[in-house]
Scaffold this active site. Structure first.
Site, PDB file in Angstrom:
ATOM      1  N   ARG A  41       0.821  -1.216   0.000  1.00  0.00           N
ATOM      2  CA  ARG A  41       0.000   0.000   0.000  1.00  0.00           C
ATOM      3  C   ARG A  41       0.851   1.261   0.000  1.00  0.00           C
ATOM      4  NH1 ARG A  41      -4.894  -1.755   4.161  1.00  0.00           N
ATOM      5  NH2 ARG A  41      -6.060  -2.997   2.642  1.00  0.00           N
ATOM      6  N   LYS A 198     -20.934 -18.213   2.690  1.00  0.00           N
ATOM      7  CA  LYS A 198     -22.336 -18.019   3.052  1.00  0.00           C
ATOM      8  C   LYS A 198     -23.080 -17.117   2.062  1.00  0.00           C
ATOM      9  CE  LYS A 198     -21.733 -18.568   8.065  1.00  0.00           C
ATOM     10  NZ  LYS A 198     -21.963 -17.933   9.381  1.00  0.00           N
ATOM     11  N   GLY A 351     -10.087 -10.515  -0.761  1.00  0.00           N
ATOM     12  CA  GLY A 351      -8.833 -11.096  -0.287  1.00  0.00           C
ATOM     13  C   GLY A 351      -8.534 -12.479  -0.819  1.00  0.00           C
ATOM     14  N   GLY A 374     -13.942  -4.139   1.224  1.00  0.00           N
ATOM     15  CA  GLY A 374     -15.324  -3.772   1.495  1.00  0.00           C
ATOM     16  C   GLY A 374     -15.892  -2.826   0.460  1.00  0.00           C
TER      17      GLY A 374
END
Length: 396
Positions: A41, A198, A351, A374
């Site tokens: 980063r 999920k 990820g 996210g």
């Protein structure tokens, strides 16, 4: 997507002698002693910073690091290790400034790092008072942290409201361009891969994509729930039987548009979840009550690969099996190979997806790799990210 690009401002000569405030994503991992263990980063932030310096700006850069308590600066919250590493990479000394919201003195050609932005009271709640203080520090605000683009905070949204000019840095601009190309004006067929353990964590993503994509490939535990929805047995595999109705609704929504959710025709099973478990390929309707489905089978992998090869655009989020275990990696490997060899524009994020891309060495064959986490998922959900919203407003 309409927004001002920092690169254009530099090219137009509008940055010289201006105070430039760059919101970067320098939230790097550290070990217990505070040593940076991975600096991707930091390296990714350098083009924007160098662009500002080359244009003759007075440059300030800041970021969050970890999860500090607002108003309570602790030594472990400091960006000092980041300033040191960035200084090494740029071969220059980078002063670190604490308590900077009341004013900063910075000259053209100088680079300062402003201490951890999340220590400031009001940062996370997007305080107008704090936002105005930040905006007063600069002539140009540059948002270059896609990983924070889904958060409306003082340093990501509020400052963009009040700064004289608010624009996107090269990292954020690249994300905005790639997302627009993949989801707003895609070359058809548009194929999306959504995988994970999920359905509940990605239900809104599935529902949103079902309105737009031509093929919706599901994998992992999500695929098991869709297999239940298709009337197949899955043994003791991970699934969410209480969400079968929602899975059926996604299948039906796709069907009404002439689109499809391909259901596996074969799977790779094991009796236990272990890296050295015996892998058995079975037709989808042959799964036994004590079987665990840990990957798609070779026939399914071949079928999906052919769809990806024929795609115009591919959006990839999640491996389709337990690719970390050698006996159960074939499905994800075949998906990765197909994306790499497809002429489609591809965008990938998440990820586990990035780990799969690295494992199979296809980084250069993927059209765009999103590091947003996210933020990437919220884009797939059909949400307008706060950063995109405010930069678009400021551009008009």
């Amino acid at each position: 997507m309409n927004f001002i690009r920092f690169e254009d401002l530099c090219r137009q000569g509008r940055v010289k002698n201006q105070r430039v405030f760059i919101r970067a994503d320098l939230n790097v991992p550290q070990d217990d002693s505070g040593r940076i263990t991975e600096d991707t980063r930091i390296r990714a932030s350098l083009p924007c910073i160098q662009m500002a310096l080359d244009a003759g700006a007075a440059v300030m850069v800041t970021s969050h690091l970890g999860r500090p308590t607002e108003g309570d600066m602790k030594p472990e919250d400091s960006l000092a290790p980041v300033a040191r590493r960035m200084g090494e990479l740029l071969a220059r000394d980078i002063p670190l400034v604490a308590n900077w919201t009341e004013g900063v003195s910075v000259k053209p050609g100088q680079l300062l790092m402003l201490e951890n932005v999340r220590v400031n009271k009001g940062e996370k709640k997007n305080s107008e008072e704090l936002s105005r203080k930040m905006a007063a520090l600069c002539d140009i605000f540059v948002h270059d942290a896609f990983g924070t683009a889904h958060r409306a905070e003082a340093s990501t949204y509020g400052i963009a409201r009040f700064a004289p000019i608010a624009c996107a840095g090269p990292l954020l601009a690249a994300e905005m361009d790639a997302i627009g190309k993949a989801l707003q004006s895609p070359r058809r067929p548009l194929v999306a891969i959504v995988a994970g353990s999920k359905v509940s964590t990605k239900l809104t993503i599935l529902q949103s994509l079902a309105k737009n994509v031509d093929q919706l490939i599901v994998g992992g535990g999500i695929a098991n729930t869709f297999m239940l929805a298709a009337g197949l047995k899955i043994g003791k595999s991970l699934a969410e039987p209480d969400l079968v109705h929602e899975a059926k609704a996604v299948i039906e929504a796709m069907g009404k548009r002439g689109a499809a959710v391909p259901i596996p025709v074969d799977v790779v099973t094991a009796k236990e979840f272990k890296a050295d478990a015996k892998a058995t390929v079975k037709l989808a309707h042959e799964v036994a009550d004590d079987d665990l489905i840990l990957d798609i089978g070779p026939q399914t992998a071949k079928m999906l690969a052919s769809q990806l090869m024929a795609a115009g655009t591919v959006v990839w989020n999640g491996p389709v099996g337990v690719f970390e275990f050698a006996p159960f990696e074939n499905g994800t490997r075949e998906i990765a190979k197909a994306i790499a060899h497809s002429s489609a524009f591809s965008i990938a994020g998440g990820g586990d997806t990035l780990a799969a891309i690295a494992k199979y060495g296809i980084e250069k064959q993927v059209g765009y790799i999103s590091t947003g986490g996210g933020a990437f998922l919220e884009v797939l959900e059909g949400k307008t990210l706060p950063a995109f919203e405010i930069l678009s407003q400021r551009a008009s």
